[in-house]
Design a protein around this motif. Structure first.
Motif, PDB file in Angstrom:
ATOM      1  N   LEU A 237      -6.894  -8.633 -47.684  1.00  0.00           N
ATOM      2  CA  LEU A 237      -6.443  -9.699 -46.785  1.00  0.00           C
ATOM      3  C   LEU A 237      -4.920  -9.765 -46.800  1.00  0.00           C
ATOM      4  O   LEU A 237      -4.275  -9.184 -47.683  1.00  0.00           O
ATOM      5  N   PRO A 238      -4.308 -10.446 -45.862  1.00  0.00           N
ATOM      6  CA  PRO A 238      -2.846 -10.594 -45.895  1.00  0.00           C
ATOM      7  C   PRO A 238      -2.391 -11.234 -47.197  1.00  0.00           C
ATOM      8  O   PRO A 238      -3.038 -12.148 -47.724  1.00  0.00           O
ATOM      9  N   HIS A 239      -1.290 -10.732 -47.720  1.00  0.00           N
ATOM     10  CA  HIS A 239      -0.721 -11.267 -48.953  1.00  0.00           C
ATOM     11  C   HIS A 239       0.294 -12.354 -48.606  1.00  0.00           C
ATOM     12  O   HIS A 239       1.328 -12.074 -47.997  1.00  0.00           O
ATOM     13  N   ILE A 240      -0.009 -13.588 -48.986  1.00  0.00           N
ATOM     14  CA  ILE A 240       0.879 -14.722 -48.711  1.00  0.00           C
ATOM     15  C   ILE A 240       1.787 -14.956 -49.911  1.00  0.00           C
ATOM     16  O   ILE A 240       1.332 -15.012 -51.056  1.00  0.00           O
ATOM     17  N   PHE A 241       3.052 -15.086 -49.621  1.00  0.00           N
ATOM     18  CA  PHE A 241       4.046 -15.417 -50.646  1.00  0.00           C
ATOM     19  C   PHE A 241       4.902 -16.546 -50.086  1.00  0.00           C
ATOM     20  O   PHE A 241       5.394 -16.469 -48.967  1.00  0.00           O
ATOM     21  N   ILE A 242       5.048 -17.634 -50.853  1.00  0.00           N
ATOM     22  CA  ILE A 242       5.795 -18.799 -50.370  1.00  0.00           C
ATOM     23  C   ILE A 242       6.855 -19.213 -51.386  1.00  0.00           C
ATOM     24  O   ILE A 242       6.594 -19.258 -52.591  1.00  0.00           O
ATOM     25  N   GLU A 243       8.033 -19.509 -50.866  1.00  0.00           N
ATOM     26  CA  GLU A 243       9.103 -20.126 -51.664  1.00  0.00           C
ATOM     27  C   GLU A 243       9.248 -21.579 -51.212  1.00  0.00           C
ATOM     28  O   GLU A 243       9.422 -21.852 -50.020  1.00  0.00           O
TER      29      GLU A 243
END
Length: 612
Positions: A237-243
């Motif tokens: 699945l899409p890899h989500i990364f959040i700052e």
């Protein structure tokens, strides 16, 4: 169900070859990013993933689509008219525990204002046999998909390099990085940021609240943001990364280089328990295609090359009033929900999130003034519910859907000749003349608001708010004769002169109307309980909230009470009469305006720093 046939992806089920050195492969891949400066949609003690239908133990900051409720669903998200993000087809909801500053002198708390966030979507798809990139293996999030990242109970570094690397904190100016809160500074000139990597390998199964991380996995190897998926979780699945960036400038000089005055809303002063939640709201068919073709993350091309986008005006106009009546801002003697600060290094123990007794910081039960029962009927309290047979078995599961109220259930049961009504889980109605296999329990266990009337209480998870004719004890013998014939399950829309029975309505989550104060979304109750022993400590007694502090400068110098005598007693405020009269914990007008600091750099997944 989210489960898919794995036949089409049989090739992915092969265990990753031990010959592949994943540390030497380039997994940068296709990606896009978006960054926006807004305060959260709202800040409140809800978590529709882990605590559906009830209060969360701790406060979260929500971003994305304005459909926040105790039961937010994919269907709700699809109905959203706007979102804070730039990508228009993304009606997802993202949330994290709020960050608080704890005054080192008197231990009081105040929420740290958020400044902006940076949201990345990476395509990390690769062949599990060779480790080579294959962007076409990516799948989009299916409808009703939910996941979490991080561990809210951690109070020390994670047990694996992979899990530890999923969470990072940064103080920019001077630069300092750690998987827990960094230290060694007295200010962060360019902002404090917490970042988190979501897992991207899926086993094809539904989210399970009793094992919330089982359906997802990080990739093979030591890294949370690169590598092939394991055979147990073959779907990429899409890899989500959040700052998440915070404006901590107003706290400069209020702590020393050896202090870490930051505390997450779940009572974590270490930062190791930083976590985030994702509830999918993407328009089906959009993300899967875009992740295979969109590589504007490195090119600097506009998002509009890949997606239809929201304008700044559309984003800025997107808002939602909080539905939990609880103080989460301003100086507080305790974290909302009375979460104790647990320093570890042992894993934390779960907090009940129960009311500490101060209405100023912990809210109140919603008013029941709108409850109108049939003549001679009254409430008798909260009782446990059995399943087979049901404790109230005269007419079971009289679903009322979004119009369900305690008033409607009682009127319906009375019209059918029953003498007892019971409401459960916010939207279920039961009728009978006897209550069996049950016992009276603490009223706090019946804290769910009725989905059709936030001012009325409709039981809880496995508990019934019971109403009886004549106010008699429902556990005693029958209080009236049973009706000769039990009619088919009927739906009651709130009128005593209901028409002929209709097909039962299957319960569905409450849709939120994008923030109107007249929203049908319930005001979630906060159960009152006596002050805990911690509340009578010297630290609590020395707390005093400053009077007439301008809201726009609410993160100015922390108040320091001179003596216990200076403490201001908590003031109990009446509960809202109805949802249409309830006010948000803090209105938009109360939020200060923040000028963007001169952020020079942004952290990117995999430890890279790119210049803006």
């Amino acid at each position: 169900m989210l489960t898919k046939s794995l036949a089409a992806l049989a090739a992915l089920s092969v265990t990753a070859s031990a010959q592949v050195d994943y540390t030497k492969l380039d997994y940068h891949g296709h990606y896009f990013r978006q960054e926006w400066i807004n305060q959260p949609l709202n800040v409140q003690r809800l978590d529709p993933i882990l605590n559906p239908g009830q209060l969360s133990p701790h406060v979260h900051s929500f971003i994305g689509a304005p459909v926040i409720s105790a039961n937010t669903s994919f269907a709700d998200a699809q109905k959203a008219s706007c979102s804070q993000v730039y990508v228009k087809p993304d009606k997802s909801v993202y949330w994290m525990p709020s960050l608080y500053f704890q005054n080192p002198k008197n231990q009081s708390f105040i929420r740290v204002p958020e400044h902006h966030r940076v949201l990345y979507y990476f395509n990390r798809a690769s062949d599990p046999k060779t480790g080579k990139q294959d962007f076409n293996l990516i799948e989009e999030f299916p409808p009703n998909f939910r996941m979490i990242a991080g561990d809210s109970m951690l109070r020390s570094p994670a047990s694996t390099k992979q899990m530890q690397g999923a969470v990072e904190w940064f103080c920019h100016g001077p630069d300092s990085k750690s998987s827990g809160f960094p230290s060694g500074f007295t200010s962060c000139a360019n902002g404090l940021a917490g970042s988190i990597h979501f897992p991207y390998c899926w086993n094809g199964q539904d989210f399970n609240v009793s094992a919330p991380q089982a359906h997802m996995s990080y990739p093979v190897g030591d890294y949370s943001d690169s590598g092939a998926c394991p055979s147990t979780h073959p779907h990429v699945l899409p890899h989500i990364f959040i700052e998440f960036w915070f404006d901590v400038s107003s706290f400069n000089g209020q702590y020393g280089a050896g202090d870490t005055p930051w505390v997450l809303s779940n009572g974590d002063p270490t930062g190791y328990s930083f976590h985030a939640d994702f509830l999918n709201g993407w328009t089906p068919g959009v993300l899967g295609n875009a992740m295979k073709t969109c590589n504007i993350g490195e090119s600097g091309e506009p998002l509009s090359n890949c997606f239809e986008v929201n304008t700044d005006a559309e984003r800025n106009a997107c808002s939602q009033t909080a539905i939990v009546d609880e103080k989460v801002d301003g100086w507080l003697p305790a974290l909302p929900g009375c979460n104790p600060v647990q320093k570890g290094p042992e894993r934390a123990t779960a907090s009940s999130g129960s009311n500490g007794g101060s209405q100023d910081s912990h809210g109140s039960m919603p008013s029941a003034s709108s409850l109108t029962l049939p003549a001679s009927w009254s409430s008798t309290g909260c009782y446990s519910d059995a399943v087979n047979p049901r404790s109230l078995s005269g007419e079971t599961f009289a679903w009322f859907g979004e119009k369900m109220t305690a008033t409607g259930c009682a009127n319906h049961c009375a019209s059918k000749g029953f003498s007892i009504s019971g409401v459960e889980f916010g939207q279920q109605c039961f009728c009978s003349n006897t209550l069996s296999q049950s016992k009276k329990v603490d009223d706090a266990k019946c804290g769910m608001p009725c989905v059709g009337a936030a001012g009325q209480t409709c039981g809880g998870d496995g508990t019934l708010s019971v109403y009886t004719k004549g106010g008699k004890d429902p556990l005693s013998a029958a209080v009236a004769a049973a009706p000769a014939v039990v009619s088919p399950i009927a739906s009651y829309a709130g009128s005593q002169s209901s028409a002929a029975p209709v097909v039962p309505i299957v319960p569905s989550p409450v849709a939120n109307n994008a923030g109107s104060k007249n929203s049908a979304a319930p005001v979630v109750p906060v159960v009152s309980s006596p002050l805990s022993s911690e509340d009578s400590s010297e630290e609590y007694d020395s707390y005093a909230e400053p009077a007439a502090t301008p809201v726009a400068s609410h993160i100015a110098s922390a108040p320091v009470a001179e003596s216990p005598a200076a403490a201001a007693p908590a003031t109990t405020t009446p509960a809202a009469e109805s949802v249409s009269e309830s006010e948000p914990a803090s209105s938009a007008a109360e939020e200060p305006s923040y000028a963007e600091p001169a952020y020079a750099r942004r952290h990117v997944g995999g430890g890279a720093i790119v210049r803006m």
